[in-house]
Design a protein around this motif. Structure first.
Motif, PDB file in Angstrom:
ATOM      1  N   THR A 181      78.879  77.219  22.471  1.00  0.00           N
ATOM      2  CA  THR A 181      79.754  76.709  23.526  1.00  0.00           C
ATOM      3  C   THR A 181      80.897  77.683  23.790  1.00  0.00           C
ATOM      4  OG1 THR A 181      79.249  74.440  22.840  1.00  0.00           O
ATOM      5  CG2 THR A 181      81.185  74.765  24.227  1.00  0.00           C
ATOM      6  N   THR A 182      81.470  78.211  22.725  1.00  0.00           N
ATOM      7  CA  THR A 182      82.561  79.174  22.859  1.00  0.00           C
ATOM      8  C   THR A 182      82.066  80.492  23.437  1.00  0.00           C
ATOM      9  OG1 THR A 182      83.615  78.154  20.934  1.00  0.00           O
ATOM     10  CG2 THR A 182      84.416  80.323  21.608  1.00  0.00           C
ATOM     11  N   ILE A 210      81.625  80.363  27.360  1.00  0.00           N
ATOM     12  CA  ILE A 210      82.874  80.481  28.114  1.00  0.00           C
ATOM     13  C   ILE A 210      83.386  81.920  28.053  1.00  0.00           C
ATOM     14  CG2 ILE A 210      85.244  79.692  28.317  1.00  0.00           C
ATOM     15  CD1 ILE A 210      83.317  77.564  29.080  1.00  0.00           C
ATOM     16  N   TRP A 264      85.631  72.867  27.882  1.00  0.00           N
ATOM     17  CA  TRP A 264      85.405  73.375  26.517  1.00  0.00           C
ATOM     18  C   TRP A 264      86.035  72.453  25.474  1.00  0.00           C
ATOM     19  CZ3 TRP A 264      88.768  75.221  22.673  1.00  0.00           C
ATOM     20  CH2 TRP A 264      88.153  75.871  21.610  1.00  0.00           C
TER      21      TRP A 264
END
Length: 490
Positions: free
Chosen positions: A64-65, A68, A442
């Motif tokens: 997920t990080t 982004i 996020w």
């Protein structure tokens, strides 16, 4: 207002916004990539379902990080061709190779093996899957290398010469440009700082679950892993910080002068805290150790370094009154102060992780310090980058001491000539809106993952339930057999 009409300043604000937001996720992805790989290695060795739950948890946090970070990095690169078109023309011959290498040799490596980590757990062997997790992390570190080669060249140019018409820098030696004087200490210092941040995120999550009295097995194991990584990387970080500071002292005299509020030539004192009175050109501090910064930089207490006034006499493009001296001074000393807080937090984490029979981990104040501890390396990283980037002003390509003659570029000469102030204001507002949306998305996703925690998959949970039923059925039969045998014996 002058602020809304200054194209150069607005361009710098916009790029700073893009870079700061992007650099919120890069440290997390590189730092957490190591934590993910370590957990995957643990699961490969133990095959414990609890360790599988832990590694699946870290994969979700990491990917997920990472997503982004990739999206915001693309925006940053586009800025080179829009707001900073003249800068791109000047450095294009130099930057083409490392940026292409970053895409071909690093990003593809990282992306391919990230695909295996996301979708290949049941399709490849456990050993290959474990190796893939390490290659994802290695790819992110390799990507950082090429980006830092480009950035370090801006700080200490090498392997290039100024074109005959003076319009651009032309590469003459690729390896000299890539291995410029600041790349090795800067790369080591940066990556180690990112790993420290990843370690502290692991520590904070462990402390959070201890605070909530949930997932105790995960919390204990992760606290040990995070603390061990933090101890090793922080120790190495101290060495790399010294090496990086020595390069600044040797190659970038004006940056060093701003870092210490040094206006007149002489020895450099060591300040813990202070304030630079730019109008009167003096540094106000409660105490100072005379000559200690000179000693740290050169090994000689009596080593003299040029002050900003002397540097400005030799470089007419530098206007001392316009130099952001206090900003650089404060950001540098904030970074140093936060290193002290990092050490304190590591000591607390080590006592919680490795002191057997201790009750320190159950104390709420300790838990909250560790939960908030990622802020220390995160703010230190941001303030360190502010020192590095603002400290080289008014140059975007700094004329370092060992750099080729004439290879430098002022920031005001690097901006695009076709971008207007209203356009920049509109794009800054749009960036703020889009980045706010991404940040909220996020945070919501990561919060959901943390709330769920390192849970077992449904298949694993069912398997464990069936195993429990089988054991329960076997126990009465065994007890009945024991009773029959006892009667026969009687």
């Amino acid at each position: 207002m002058e602020l809304f009409a200054d194209v150069a300043l607005l361009s710098r604000i916009q790029f700073a916004l893009v870079v700061i937001f992007h650099f919120c996720f890069v440290p997390l992805s590189i730092g957490l990539g190591l934590i993910m790989a370590i957990n995957e290695t643990r699961y490969y060795k133990t095959r414990d379902p609890k360790d599988e739950a832990a590694t699946r948890f870290w994969v979700k946090i990491f990917t997920t990080t990472f997503a982004i970070g990739v999206a915001t990095g693309i925006t940053m690169e586009f800025s080179f061709g829009t707001n900073w078109a003249d800068y791109s023309r000047f450095v294009g011959d130099i930057f083409g190779a490392p940026l292409a290498a970053e895409a071909l040799l690093a990003f593809f490596l990282e992306s391919v093996f990230l695909g295996i980590v996301l979708f290949g757990r049941k399709k490849v062997s456990p050993k290959f899957y474990m190796i893939s997790s390490w290659l994802v992390w290695a790819g992110s570190c390799l990507s950082a290398l090429w980006i830092l080669i480009a950035n370090s060249w801006m700080q200490t140019p090498a392997g290039a010469e100024l074109a005959a018409d003076g319009s651009k820098a032309v590469i003459t030696d690729f390896f000299a440009a890539a291995l410029n004087p600041s790349i090795l200490p800067r790369y080591g210092h940066t990556v180690l700082a990112l790993l420290v941040l990843g370690a502290f995120v692991a520590i904070a999550l462990s402390a959070w679950y201890m605070h909530k009295n949930k997932h105790q097995h995960f919390a204990e194991k992760t606290m040990k892993i995070g603390t061990a990584v933090a101890i090793v990387t922080t120790g190495c970080l101290l060495i790399s910080a010294h090496s990086s500071a020595v390069v600044v002292a040797e190659e970038q005299p004006s940056k060093l002068a701003m870092m210490e509020g040094h206006y007149e030539t002489g020895t450099l004192p060591l300040y813990a805290v202070g304030f630079v009175d730019e109008e009167n050109q003096e540094t106000l501090a409660p105490f100072a150790l005379p000559g200690f910064t000179s000693f740290l930089a050169s090994g000689d207490f009596d080593k003299e370094y040029p002050g900003l006034n002397q540097i400005a006499e030799e470089n007419p493009e530098i206007v001392v009154e316009d130099m952001p001296v206090n900003l650089v001074f404060q950001s540098y000393h904030l970074m140093v102060a936060l290193f002290g807080l990092i050490v304190v937090a590591i000591i607390l984490a080590a006592l919680v992780a490795f002191k057997k029979g201790g009750s320190l981990g159950s104390k709420k104040w300790v838990q909250w310090i560790l939960i908030l501890s990622p802020l220390f390396p995160f703010i230190a990283i941001q303030s360190g980058w502010m020192t590095a980037e603002v400290g080289r002003q008014p140059y975007v390509v700094y004329p370092s001491v060992s750099g080729p003659d004439g290879v430098s570029l002022l920031t005001n000469e690097a901006i695009s000539q076709s971008v207007s102030a209203p356009e920049l204001i509109v794009t800054i507002l749009l960036f703020c809106a889009v980045y706010l949306f991404l940040a909220v998305a996020w945070v919501r996703m990561i919060s959901r993952f943390i709330k769920e925690g390192p849970v077992l998959t449904e298949a694993k949970a069912a398997q464990r339930a069936e195993s429990g039923k089988a054991v329960a059925k076997a126990q009465p039969a065994a007890s009945k057999g024991d009773t029959t045998d006892a009667k026969k014996g009687a």
